[in-house]
Design a protein around this motif. Structure first.
Motif, short mmCIF file in Angstrom:
data_model
loop_
_atom_site.label_atom_id
_atom_site.label_comp_id
_atom_site.label_asym_id
_atom_site.label_seq_id
_atom_site.Cartn_x
_atom_site.Cartn_y
_atom_site.Cartn_z
N ALA A 29 -77.33 73.11 -47.50
CA ALA A 29 -76.89 73.28 -48.84
C ALA A 29 -75.91 72.09 -49.43
CB ALA A 29 -75.87 74.48 -48.78
N GLY A 30 -75.26 71.52 -48.42
CA GLY A 30 -74.52 70.46 -48.81
C GLY A 30 -75.37 69.13 -49.31
N ILE A 31 -76.51 69.11 -48.51
CA ILE A 31 -77.38 68.02 -48.99
C ILE A 31 -78.02 68.27 -50.50
CG2 ILE A 31 -79.68 66.80 -48.32
CD1 ILE A 31 -78.58 67.08 -45.48
N VAL A 32 -78.50 69.33 -50.40
CA VAL A 32 -79.07 69.90 -51.86
C VAL A 32 -78.08 69.68 -52.91
CG1 VAL A 32 -80.16 71.86 -53.06
CG2 VAL A 32 -80.66 71.52 -50.59
N VAL A 33 -77.14 69.86 -52.61
CA VAL A 33 -75.80 69.98 -53.76
C VAL A 33 -75.70 68.33 -54.05
CG1 VAL A 33 -73.19 69.74 -54.16
CG2 VAL A 33 -74.56 71.81 -53.65
N ILE A 34 -75.79 67.51 -52.97
CA ILE A 34 -75.09 66.08 -53.07
C ILE A 34 -76.55 65.21 -53.66
CG2 ILE A 34 -74.91 63.93 -51.73
CD1 ILE A 34 -72.76 65.61 -50.25
N ILE A 35 -77.69 65.67 -53.22
CA ILE A 35 -78.76 64.97 -53.89
C ILE A 35 -78.84 64.44 -55.28
CG2 ILE A 35 -81.34 64.83 -53.98
CD1 ILE A 35 -81.60 65.95 -51.39
N PRO A 36 -78.61 65.71 -56.22
CA PRO A 36 -78.57 65.54 -57.80
C PRO A 36 -77.37 64.48 -58.06
CG PRO A 36 -78.81 67.56 -57.38
CD PRO A 36 -78.54 67.07 -55.98
N ILE A 37 -76.46 64.45 -57.48
CA ILE A 37 -75.27 63.67 -57.53
C ILE A 37 -75.55 62.19 -57.10
CG2 ILE A 37 -72.98 63.14 -57.16
CD1 ILE A 37 -72.65 66.26 -56.75
#
Lengths: 262, 544
Positions: free
Chosen positions: B283-291
């Motif tokens: 979940a953390g990676i999915v959140v960070i990728i767009p950023i």
């Protein structure tokens, strides 16, 4: 010594459709310790809030020293109040709690501190003066609240179930301390409780209430000897008798072999 | 006994609310004519759009709440390391506008998206699926925060009792955890549903031909300048939000039935912790990728052709009035933080520390602002304030954002006030200590933590909002967040990415400062207590 006398006449309060107080009349003598005893919702706290001026009655008057104070603001009545939940200023030290009102009431800083320290000494808390209330036990916090009230030298102090949140040992100690303080300061005290034992142990007179009316107001002895009706007999005397009975179990030595206790 | 001062304050607050909430909404309703109403309702497209909105909101809510539930359980019911970091990362999406989530997905999965090209993906993100993914990314952090908070405060006693009675873990979950969570879950579900159904950022960016109600309203007003039809749709948008709000209100707990004595401390369990760690990491990676893609797009010359470091997009953004709009946003956000906090604080003081019908009215209207979608509020403000001196100024944006974000900080301080002893003012009254003195000397010092949190909440949300301000801002008062749509329309995705980064950066700084400040306040409290005990004897002697 000035004779202070509180006269309450024909107090009535309704909330919605419910009659909280119904034509209540009583007097309090100077230097008296009067307990108002009754179950939850009987109207005792309402009386207290009217006496102190936090609630206006629908009808009726309150006279103190012959002066009508029914419409006077709480701070003009020369009364103090101690709540069950202490109502201390948590962000201030014990000392600041006691001297705060004094400072705002135009005492000099030095005088306010002197009075506050004296009051803390009376309640045995001078060594805790610089602690925050949160660091004290329940009993100690209640003593701070009492010292804070005494500091303004009110004629009458009202207590709203001040010991309900305390353990049995602390209650017993505080009861005696309160009586001693009353003697020292010669203050009239009106004490609300639903604990029969407490009322009988401390009061000069007891006012028994039920559903917004005074059922009986008399000395503890007279209430025991001549209860006004079945309610007083059941609620007041029987409860005390039950407590005495339960305690007497432990006073008696069981007979060997039977395991029976008296 | 009543006091004139407090009545005047309450009347003033009531007048503010009536002017800024009730009258604008009435104005919007008055703007609806029969013709406009019928032309919207009889339009074939309208039925489809309503269906689209409901479908998107329902599916997104289910996914969002399920994900938030799993993540909050992972954080609170495991012994994984780095819980603080995970918590911070998982709530990052709350610091950027919803439109940025849509943009992030386009950059990754759009027709020319980074991953679409790199992985030769056979599908594109536009439409229903994209809106749902974007909406989930935008809404799950709020649900995650609420549920984590609820789970953190759960008492462990019932679980200990269940253990002693030999109740299985599964039955414990069914019979203890779920009933405990049922009421908060209802709140969370309705919050997420309202958030998604009233959002226009994600569907506007990624919806393509798949239109939802807020986008339709936006198009009617911004595209066609048809305020009549806009009002019809706005009123309809108000319906699900109000229904959700009322149901939530009716279902809400009136208070905890017991004090929490013991918090849950999970036992060691390798398998569970491994699963929780994996879930939080993904979940953390999915959140960070767009950023991360925002950073990539901003600071490389031309992705993917020229990957050299470049500040061209930064300069271009600033050349296109980026700095002016950044300053606008900062001014408005600071003002909203100050004004909003002051008004919310005063209102909560009147409602939590005083009684009477006026207090109840103020409380009701304060929490009702939660049910007004930003777009609807913006339109109401346009219709009500047009022609007044406020219209076209930064002040109207401050007012709109204050009303839009009022309910949450209001409830924060309302709850804090309710925890503080109720008899303080009564004691003050008997001792000739005025209410303002109690407020200044006792209540404010005891609620500093909440004040910091309120300031940060108002600032952060004002910084990233696009809904309430989109109809109100003009060329000179434009907000930074509104540049995202402008750049995207001009195919300047790199500049859009940079704007999102700027908003994220500013909000991170503010949140960080608030965190440090709160930590220091707590530290100071603890140090004061220690010092006071050390200095005890000394001062007592002085006193004597």
């Amino acid at each position: 010594m000035t004779n202070h006398k509180l006269v309450v006449r024909d107090l009535s309060v309704t909330m919605g459709k419910k009659q909280i107080l119904n034509h209540v009349n009583f007097e309090v003598e100077d230097g008296e310790f009067l307990s108002i005893l009754g179950p939850s919702g009987c109207g005792k706290t309402t009386i207290l809030r009217i006496l102190i001026g936090l609630l206006a009655p629908k009808t009726g008057t309150v006279h103190k020293d012959g002066v009508d104070i029914t419409k006077a603001s709480p701070s003009q009545r020369g009364m103090g109040i101690v709540f069950q939940n202490y109502a201390l200023f948590e962000n201030m030290t014990v000392l600041r709690n006691v001297e705060y009102a004094l400072r705002l009431n135009k005492e000099t800083k030095r005088q306010a501190r002197q009075i506050a320290m004296e009051m803390l000494r009376h309640v045995g808390l001078e060594e805790h003066a610089n602690k925050k209330p949160g660091k004290l036990s329940g009993g100690q916090q209640q003593r701070v609240a009492i010292a804070r009230t005494l500091a303004l030298h009110p004629d009458i102090i009202l207590f709203d179930e001040p010991m309900s949140a305390l353990d049995v040992d602390t209650r017993m100690t505080l009861r005696q301390e309160l009586k001693d303080l009353q003697k020292t300061f010669k203050t009239t005290m009106i004490y609300i409780t639903h604990d029969q034992e407490e009322a009988f142990a401390m009061s000069d007179r007891i006012m028994v209430m039920d559903e917004g009316v005074i059922v009986q107001i008399d000395t503890p002895e007279n209430i025991i000897r001549n209860p006004a009706d079945d309610y007083v007999r059941d609620f007041v005397i029987r409860n005390i008798q039950l407590k005495i009975d339960s305690l007497s179990r432990f006073a008696a030595v069981p007979e060997e072999g039977t395991g029976a206790v008296e | 006994m009543k006091r004139k001062g407090s009545t005047s304050v309450k009347l003033l607050l009531a007048a503010i609310f009536i002017t800024c909430v009730v009258f604008p909404l009435i104005q919007m309703f008055l703007n609806i004519d029969k013709e406009g109403f019928l032309s919207i309702v009889n339009n074939e497209r309208f039925g489809t759009v309503v269906g689209n909105s409901l479908k998107v909101a329902l599916v997104s809510t289910v996914i969002s709440v399920a994900l938030a539930l799993a993540l909050s359980f992972s954080i609170t019911r495991s012994r994984i390391r780095g819980k603080g970091i995970f918590r911070t990362i998982l709530t990052l999406p709350m610091l950027i506008p919803s439109i940025s989530h849509g943009m992030g997905l386009i950059i990754l999965f759009g027709a020319n998206g980074i991953l679409t090209k790199q992985l030769n993906l056979p599908f594109h993100i536009y439409g229903f699926g994209g809106i749902v993914i974007g909406s989930v990314m935008y809404s799950f952090p709020a649900a995650f925060l609420m549920l984590t908070d609820v789970l953190n405060y759960e008492d462990r006693s019932p679980y200990e009792a269940a253990e002693v009675l030999g109740v299985s873990k599964w039955r414990q979950f069914l019979d203890i955890s779920l009933p405990y969570l049922s009421r908060p879950l209802i709140s969370v579900v309705f919050s997420v549903f309202t958030l998604v159904i009233t959002d226009y950022g994600v569907p506007l960016m990624i919806g393509g031909n798949y239109t939802t109600l807020p986008v339709m309203m936006y198009q009617e007003i911004v595209g066609l300048l048809d305020f009549g039809k806009g009002s019809v749709i706005g009123s309809m948008l108000l319906v699900p939000a109000v229904v959700a709000f009322v149901i939530d209100l009716l279902k809400k707990d009136t208070g905890r039935t017991s004090f929490v004595t013991k918090r849950l401390r999970p036992r060691k369990n390798g398998l569970r912790d491994g699963l929780c760690y994996t879930l939080c990491s993904i979940a953390g990676i999915v959140v960070i990728i767009p950023i991360f893609t925002f950073v990539l797009l901003t600071f490389v010359k031309r992705y993917p052709l020229d990957m050299s470091l470049s500040f061209d997009h930064v300069f271009k953004t600033f050349n296109m009035k980026g700095s002016t709009y950044l300053i606008n946003s900062l001014i408005v956000s600071v003002a909203v933080a100050l004004v909003g906090t002051a008004v919310a604080y005063l209102t909560a003081y009147c409602t939590a520390r005083m009684n009477g019908p006026m207090s109840r009215f103020l409380h009701l209207i304060s929490i009702t602002t939660m049910a007004i979608p930003g777009l609807v509020l913006g339109l109401s403000f346009v219709l009500f304030f047009k022609g007044s001196w406020l219209y076209g100024t930064l002040a109207i944006l401050v007012l709109a954002n204050t009303v839009h974000f009022f309910a949450s900080p209001y409830l924060m301080i309302y709850n804090s006030f309710n925890i503080i002893n109720k008899n303080l003012e009564d004691v003050g009254a008997t001792m000739n200590i005025s209410r303002p003195r109690i407020l200044l000397d006792v209540l404010i010092p005891q609620t500093k933590d909440t004040l910091v949190e309120m300031l940060a909440y108002f600032f952060v949300n004002s910084m990233m909002t696009i809904s309430a301000v989109s109809f109100l801002a003009n060329v000179s008062t434009k907000q930074l967040s509104l540049m995202i749509t402008q750049f995207e329309a001009n195919r300047l995705m790199e500049c859009s990415a940079f704007v999102s980064l700027m908003i994220l950066g500013v909000n991170l700084v503010v949140k960080g400062l608030a965190h440090i400040l709160k930590k220091q306040l707590r530290k100071k409290k603890a140090v004061n207590l220690q010092n006071l005990e050390v200095e005890n004897n000394e001062t007592v002697q002085v006193g004597i």
